[in-house]
Scaffold this active site. Sequence first.
Site, PDB file in Angstrom:
ATOM      1  N   LYS A  13       0.826  -1.117   0.117  1.00  0.00           N
ATOM      2  CA  LYS A  13      -0.108  -0.012   0.205  1.00  0.00           C
ATOM      3  C   LYS A  13       0.766   1.501   0.165  1.00  0.00           C
ATOM      4  CE  LYS A  13      -1.973  -1.251   3.967  1.00  0.00           C
ATOM      5  NZ  LYS A  13      -1.508  -2.486   4.229  1.00  0.00           N
ATOM      6  N   ARG A  88     -10.000   0.481   8.433  1.00  0.00           N
ATOM      7  CA  ARG A  88      -9.632  -0.946   8.800  1.00  0.00           C
ATOM      8  C   ARG A  88     -10.810  -1.671   9.463  1.00  0.00           C
ATOM      9  NH1 ARG A  88      -3.715   0.103   8.610  1.00  0.00           N
ATOM     10  NH2 ARG A  88      -2.858  -1.859   9.253  1.00  0.00           N
ATOM     11  N   ARG A 127      11.957  -5.009   4.927  1.00  0.00           N
ATOM     12  CA  ARG A 127      11.679  -3.850   4.394  1.00  0.00           C
ATOM     13  C   ARG A 127      12.411  -2.758   5.362  1.00  0.00           C
ATOM     14  NH1 ARG A 127       5.565  -1.463   5.442  1.00  0.00           N
ATOM     15  NH2 ARG A 127       5.682  -2.678   7.549  1.00  0.00           N
ATOM     16  N   ARG A 160      11.035  -1.236  10.989  1.00  0.00           N
ATOM     17  CA  ARG A 160       9.906  -0.881  12.002  1.00  0.00           C
ATOM     18  C   ARG A 160       9.905  -1.749  13.098  1.00  0.00           C
ATOM     19  NH1 ARG A 160       4.611   0.344   8.426  1.00  0.00           N
ATOM     20  NH2 ARG A 160       3.569  -0.974   9.905  1.00  0.00           N
ATOM     21  N   ARG A 171      -0.434  -9.022  13.257  1.00  0.00           N
ATOM     22  CA  ARG A 171      -1.000  -8.051  12.250  1.00  0.00           C
ATOM     23  C   ARG A 171      -1.886  -8.911  11.249  1.00  0.00           C
ATOM     24  NH1 ARG A 171       4.134  -5.300  10.559  1.00  0.00           N
ATOM     25  NH2 ARG A 171       3.041  -4.140   9.070  1.00  0.00           N
TER      26      ARG A 171
HETATM   27  P1  AP5 Z   1       4.719  -1.417   1.920  1.00  0.00           P
HETATM   28  O1  AP5 Z   1       4.421  -0.892   0.689  1.00  0.00           O
HETATM   29  O2  AP5 Z   1       5.399  -0.876   2.874  1.00  0.00           O
HETATM   30  O3  AP5 Z   1       3.437  -2.396   2.411  1.00  0.00           O
HETATM   31  P2  AP5 Z   1       2.120  -1.779   3.180  1.00  0.00           P
HETATM   32  O4  AP5 Z   1       0.937  -2.363   2.506  1.00  0.00           O
HETATM   33  O5  AP5 Z   1       2.268  -0.171   3.320  1.00  0.00           O
HETATM   34  O6  AP5 Z   1       2.368  -2.655   4.653  1.00  0.00           O
HETATM   35  P3  AP5 Z   1       2.254  -1.940   6.141  1.00  0.00           P
HETATM   36  O7  AP5 Z   1       3.088  -2.684   6.955  1.00  0.00           O
HETATM   37  O8  AP5 Z   1       2.691  -0.506   6.178  1.00  0.00           O
HETATM   38  O9  AP5 Z   1       0.784  -2.029   6.387  1.00  0.00           O
HETATM   39  P4  AP5 Z   1       0.211  -2.106   7.588  1.00  0.00           P
HETATM   40  O10 AP5 Z   1      -1.277  -1.874   7.345  1.00  0.00           O
HETATM   41  O11 AP5 Z   1       0.330  -3.212   8.424  1.00  0.00           O
HETATM   42  O12 AP5 Z   1       0.876  -0.995   8.535  1.00  0.00           O
HETATM   43  P5  AP5 Z   1       0.179   0.625   8.675  1.00  0.00           P
HETATM   44  O13 AP5 Z   1       1.415   1.341   8.802  1.00  0.00           O
HETATM   45  O14 AP5 Z   1      -0.952   0.925   8.014  1.00  0.00           O
HETATM   46  O15 AP5 Z   1       5.553  -2.787   1.186  1.00  0.00           O
HETATM   47  C1  AP5 Z   1       6.207  -3.788   2.138  1.00  0.00           C
HETATM   48  C2  AP5 Z   1       7.660  -4.229   1.564  1.00  0.00           C
HETATM   49  O16 AP5 Z   1       7.669  -4.795   0.330  1.00  0.00           O
HETATM   50  C3  AP5 Z   1       8.438  -2.932   1.410  1.00  0.00           C
HETATM   51  O17 AP5 Z   1       9.589  -3.275   1.737  1.00  0.00           O
HETATM   52  C4  AP5 Z   1       8.359  -2.867  -0.286  1.00  0.00           C
HETATM   53  O18 AP5 Z   1       9.678  -2.383  -0.528  1.00  0.00           O
HETATM   54  C5  AP5 Z   1       8.263  -4.181  -0.541  1.00  0.00           C
HETATM   55  N1  AP5 Z   1       7.411  -4.238  -1.563  1.00  0.00           N
HETATM   56  C6  AP5 Z   1       6.042  -3.428  -1.855  1.00  0.00           C
HETATM   57  N2  AP5 Z   1       5.596  -4.020  -3.258  1.00  0.00           N
HETATM   58  C7  AP5 Z   1       6.438  -5.047  -3.493  1.00  0.00           C
HETATM   59  C8  AP5 Z   1       6.213  -5.861  -4.883  1.00  0.00           C
HETATM   60  N3  AP5 Z   1       5.172  -5.725  -5.622  1.00  0.00           N
HETATM   61  N4  AP5 Z   1       7.247  -6.896  -4.956  1.00  0.00           N
HETATM   62  C9  AP5 Z   1       8.200  -7.097  -4.078  1.00  0.00           C
HETATM   63  N5  AP5 Z   1       8.400  -6.098  -2.757  1.00  0.00           N
HETATM   64  C10 AP5 Z   1       7.404  -5.296  -2.729  1.00  0.00           C
HETATM   65  O19 AP5 Z   1      -0.296   0.336  10.350  1.00  0.00           O
HETATM   66  C11 AP5 Z   1       0.685   0.015  11.371  1.00  0.00           C
HETATM   67  C12 AP5 Z   1      -0.084   0.093  12.776  1.00  0.00           C
HETATM   68  O20 AP5 Z   1      -0.742   1.133  12.984  1.00  0.00           O
HETATM   69  C13 AP5 Z   1      -1.282  -1.221  12.695  1.00  0.00           C
HETATM   70  O21 AP5 Z   1      -0.964  -2.232  12.974  1.00  0.00           O
HETATM   71  C14 AP5 Z   1      -2.130  -0.449  13.743  1.00  0.00           C
HETATM   72  O22 AP5 Z   1      -1.653  -0.767  14.931  1.00  0.00           O
HETATM   73  C15 AP5 Z   1      -1.979   0.938  13.524  1.00  0.00           C
HETATM   74  N6  AP5 Z   1      -3.038   1.503  12.640  1.00  0.00           N
HETATM   75  C16 AP5 Z   1      -2.810   2.166  11.284  1.00  0.00           C
HETATM   76  N7  AP5 Z   1      -3.993   2.557  10.856  1.00  0.00           N
HETATM   77  C17 AP5 Z   1      -5.018   2.178  11.620  1.00  0.00           C
HETATM   78  C18 AP5 Z   1      -6.426   2.154  11.567  1.00  0.00           C
HETATM   79  N8  AP5 Z   1      -7.047   2.651  10.456  1.00  0.00           N
HETATM   80  N9  AP5 Z   1      -7.082   1.654  12.503  1.00  0.00           N
HETATM   81  C19 AP5 Z   1      -6.700   1.364  13.989  1.00  0.00           C
HETATM   82  N10 AP5 Z   1      -5.052   0.940  14.000  1.00  0.00           N
HETATM   83  C20 AP5 Z   1      -4.490   1.647  12.770  1.00  0.00           C
HETATM   84 MG    MG Z   2       2.508   0.992   4.866  1.00  0.00          MG
END
Ligand code: AP5
Ligand code: MG
Length: 214
Positions: A13, A88, A127, A160, A171
């Site tokens: 994402k 979410r 990552r 992270r 997660r």
């Molecule tokens: P990346 O693009 O970083 O993936 P992502 O989908 O953004 O993954 P996240 O871990 O950020 O998602 P998340 O939903 O768990 O975390 P968030 O920060 O929202 O890609 C990952 C890796 O793969 C990178 O190294 C990239 O280079 C590589 N990659 C990408 N595409 C690729 C491809 N096609 N091929 C190969 N490699 C590739 O949330 C974190 C925490 O915050 C949650 O756990 C929760 O506690 C809290 N939180 C956030 N939002 C909410 C909400 N709305 N409600 C409640 N709690 C929340």
């Molecule tokens: Mg992300």
Amino acid sequence: MNLILFGPPGAGKGTQAQFLVESYKIPQISTGDMLRVAVRQQTPLGLKAQEIMQQGGLVSDEIVLGIVEERLAQDDCRSGFVLDGFPRTIPQADALAEILQRCGRSIEHVVSLEVDNEEIVKRLSGRRSCPDCGKGYHVTYDAPKRVDVCDVCGVALVQRDDDREQTVRNRLAVYEQQTAPLKEYYRSQQLLRTIPGMGPIAEVQQRITAALAG
Ligand code: AP5
Ligand code: MG
């Protein structure tokens, strides 16, 4: 263009949001990034969120809705936005629809990236991101020009806290239980665009562009 980028942890994402920001000239609204800033700054909100995030749980709907509503009211969101990691839960999705309706707006597309769990674990364990500008990398799939150094800022990249394997598994379980049901929610509103998220970053990008044009 008012978009939601949807998908499990590590689906890409944040990576794909970077290209959507450039192509459509719309801001990325990542609740995860905003919460991490609050944790780093140890604000009252950050202190509440810190432990939950470290364990891979979800921060309360109330906290998240507060930060999203405030962000959507800013001027740069007038021409559109890409929501990353929000909503979410079903209550978050209902509240988002209400917030947008109040100002005569609505979601146009929900882009759902589909990636299998083994690939997710590989992606998250490799990552790295820049602590200054937030740009994301992967040690093999999307490596910086110099090992562990941001191409843009020249500072050391970091990993992270919640990318440890056990937390990643938590997660994923939370995603299946609380977030995956949103796919049906948006499918029933004819907003869901399902995109295979496996394969190189550039190919996934092309699939998203095609789905948004169609
Ligand atoms: P990346 O693009 O970083 O993936 P992502 O989908 O953004 O993954 P996240 O871990 O950020 O998602 P998340 O939903 O768990 O975390 P968030 O920060 O929202 O890609 C990952 C890796 O793969 C990178 O190294 C990239 O280079 C590589 N990659 C990408 N595409 C690729 C491809 N096609 N091929 C190969 N490699 C590739 O949330 C974190 C925490 O915050 C949650 O756990 C929760 O506690 C809290 N939180 C956030 N939002 C909410 C909400 N709305 N409600 C409640 N709690 C929340
Ligand atoms: Mg992300």
